[in-house]
Scaffold this motif. Structure first.
Motif, PDB file in Angstrom:
ATOM      1  N   ASP A 146      16.444 -32.266  57.415  1.00 62.21           N
ATOM      2  CA  ASP A 146      15.088 -32.594  56.969  1.00 62.21           C
ATOM      3  C   ASP A 146      15.125 -33.514  55.743  1.00 62.21           C
ATOM      4  OD1 ASP A 146      14.044 -30.855  58.941  1.00 62.21           O
ATOM      5  OD2 ASP A 146      14.141 -29.152  57.552  1.00 62.21           O
ATOM      6  N   LEU A 147      15.993 -33.176  54.805  1.00 61.17           N
ATOM      7  CA  LEU A 147      16.094 -33.988  53.590  1.00 61.17           C
ATOM      8  C   LEU A 147      16.558 -35.400  53.922  1.00 61.17           C
ATOM      9  CD1 LEU A 147      15.892 -34.239  50.532  1.00 61.17           C
ATOM     10  CD2 LEU A 147      18.250 -33.401  50.389  1.00 61.17           C
ATOM     11  N   PHE A 148      17.595 -35.520  54.760  1.00 62.46           N
ATOM     12  CA  PHE A 148      18.085 -36.840  55.147  1.00 62.46           C
ATOM     13  C   PHE A 148      16.974 -37.622  55.858  1.00 62.46           C
ATOM     14  CE2 PHE A 148      20.530 -39.871  57.755  1.00 62.46           C
ATOM     15  CZ  PHE A 148      21.344 -40.416  56.767  1.00 62.46           C
ATOM     16  N   GLY A 149      16.195 -36.938  56.695  1.00 61.47           N
ATOM     17  CA  GLY A 149      15.075 -37.591  57.371  1.00 61.47           C
ATOM     18  C   GLY A 149      14.021 -38.097  56.399  1.00 61.47           C
ATOM     19  N   LEU A 150      13.692 -37.291  55.398  1.00 57.37           N
ATOM     20  CA  LEU A 150      12.718 -37.719  54.393  1.00 57.37           C
ATOM     21  C   LEU A 150      13.241 -38.893  53.576  1.00 57.37           C
ATOM     22  CD1 LEU A 150      11.416 -34.275  53.116  1.00 57.37           C
ATOM     23  CD2 LEU A 150      10.100 -35.999  54.370  1.00 57.37           C
ATOM     24  N   MET A 151      14.513 -38.829  53.219  1.00 58.22           N
ATOM     25  CA  MET A 151      15.111 -39.925  52.467  1.00 58.22           C
ATOM     26  C   MET A 151      15.093 -41.210  53.288  1.00 58.22           C
ATOM     27  SD  MET A 151      18.285 -37.771  50.788  1.00 58.22           S
ATOM     28  CE  MET A 151      19.236 -39.210  50.364  1.00 58.22           C
ATOM     29  N   ALA A 152      15.454 -41.097  54.570  1.00 58.39           N
ATOM     30  CA  ALA A 152      15.470 -42.276  55.445  1.00 58.39           C
ATOM     31  C   ALA A 152      14.053 -42.824  55.636  1.00 58.39           C
ATOM     32  CB  ALA A 152      16.098 -41.926  56.795  1.00 58.39           C
ATOM     33  N   ALA A 153      13.097 -41.929  55.843  1.00 58.92           N
ATOM     34  CA  ALA A 153      11.713 -42.370  56.047  1.00 58.92           C
ATOM     35  C   ALA A 153      11.188 -43.099  54.809  1.00 58.92           C
ATOM     36  CB  ALA A 153      10.826 -41.174  56.380  1.00 58.92           C
ATOM     37  N   LEU A 154      11.445 -42.537  53.644  1.00 59.33           N
ATOM     38  CA  LEU A 154      10.973 -43.178  52.422  1.00 59.33           C
ATOM     39  C   LEU A 154      11.722 -44.483  52.170  1.00 59.33           C
ATOM     40  CD1 LEU A 154       8.968 -42.988  50.155  1.00 59.33           C
ATOM     41  CD2 LEU A 154      10.607 -41.610  48.878  1.00 59.33           C
ATOM     42  N   GLY A 155      13.015 -44.495  52.470  1.00 60.37           N
ATOM     43  CA  GLY A 155      13.791 -45.730  52.332  1.00 60.37           C
ATOM     44  C   GLY A 155      13.263 -46.822  53.242  1.00 60.37           C
ATOM     45  N   TRP A 156      12.909 -46.438  54.470  1.00 66.05           N
ATOM     46  CA  TRP A 156      12.348 -47.403  55.418  1.00 66.05           C
ATOM     47  C   TRP A 156      10.998 -47.911  54.902  1.00 66.05           C
ATOM     48  CZ3 TRP A 156       7.739 -47.054  58.103  1.00 66.05           C
ATOM     49  CH2 TRP A 156       7.518 -48.084  59.017  1.00 66.05           C
ATOM     50  N   LEU A 157      10.180 -47.004  54.392  1.00 67.04           N
ATOM     51  CA  LEU A 157       8.843 -47.377  53.932  1.00 67.04           C
ATOM     52  C   LEU A 157       8.893 -48.374  52.780  1.00 67.04           C
ATOM     53  CD1 LEU A 157       5.820 -46.804  54.381  1.00 67.04           C
ATOM     54  CD2 LEU A 157       6.002 -45.053  52.622  1.00 67.04           C
TER      55      LEU A 157
END
Length: 192
Positions: A146-157
């Motif tokens: 979940d944390l890696f997903g949030l980090m990736a999503a925010l990085g993409w954004l």
């Protein structure tokens, strides 16, 4: 590696760094070869795939990022370590346009040249989260994925020009959701 081969390799990486910094991960291998003043075959001899090139380009950055996570693991405050980690990740994610999508794709593909580096970042994230959960400051209903997903999503954004200026604010919002038990005074100190 022979001295002249190592020199050529380093030259190709330096040129690739500049081209990718300018054009993102979609930079043309032909353009990199042209700017390095070598043939495409020479570039491909050193880096047979785009992923191999990015693995070489990102390896040092990802190793430094993972090393930073190790340093943060020994800090006094697990919550602040997690916030610092998130900020380190965001700085990395903003270093090359499109790098987050590349890493997210490699994250679940053991055949990818970037898999080991992504796995190290994922593992470091999970350890920092577990430490904050053990302290009682992080949500317990999430895991390293979940944390890696949030980090990736925010990085993409924040890779999008319209959101890049809001990166720090968005990190504060996301980390506040991950660390709801952290005092507001600590959150304000971390934002400074």
């Amino acid at each position: 590696m022979r001295a002249d081969a190592k020199k050529n390799y380093n030259h190709l990486l330096a040129v690739a760094h500049d081209v990718v910094a300018q054009h993102g991960v979609d930079a043309s291998m032909r353009d990199i070869a042209r700017r390095a003043e070598v043939g495409l075959a020479t570039l491909l001899r050193h880096f047979p795939t785009r992923e191999a090139l990015f693995e070489a380009l990102l390896c040092t950055n990802l190793d430094e990022l993972t090393q930073k996570a190790g340093e943060l693991e020994t800090s006094n405050s697990p919550a602040e370590a997690l916030v610092s980690w998130f900020r380190e990740w965001m700085a990395f994610a903003q270093s090359y346009r499109g790098v987050v999508a590349l890493m997210a794709a490699a994250h679940t593909n053991p055949d990818s040249a970037l898999y080991a580096s992504c796995a190290a970042v994922h593992s470091a994230s999970a350890r920092l989260l577990l430490r904050a959960q053990a302290e009682g400051t992080a949500r317990t209903d999430m895991n390293g994925d979940d944390l890696f997903g949030l980090m990736a999503a925010l990085g993409w954004l924040v890779d999008l020009p319209s959101f890049a200026p809001r990166a720090d604010h968005l990190v504060d919002i996301v980390t506040s959701a991950i660390l709801p038990n952290r005092s507001s005074n600590n959150a304000k100190k971390a934002a400074c």
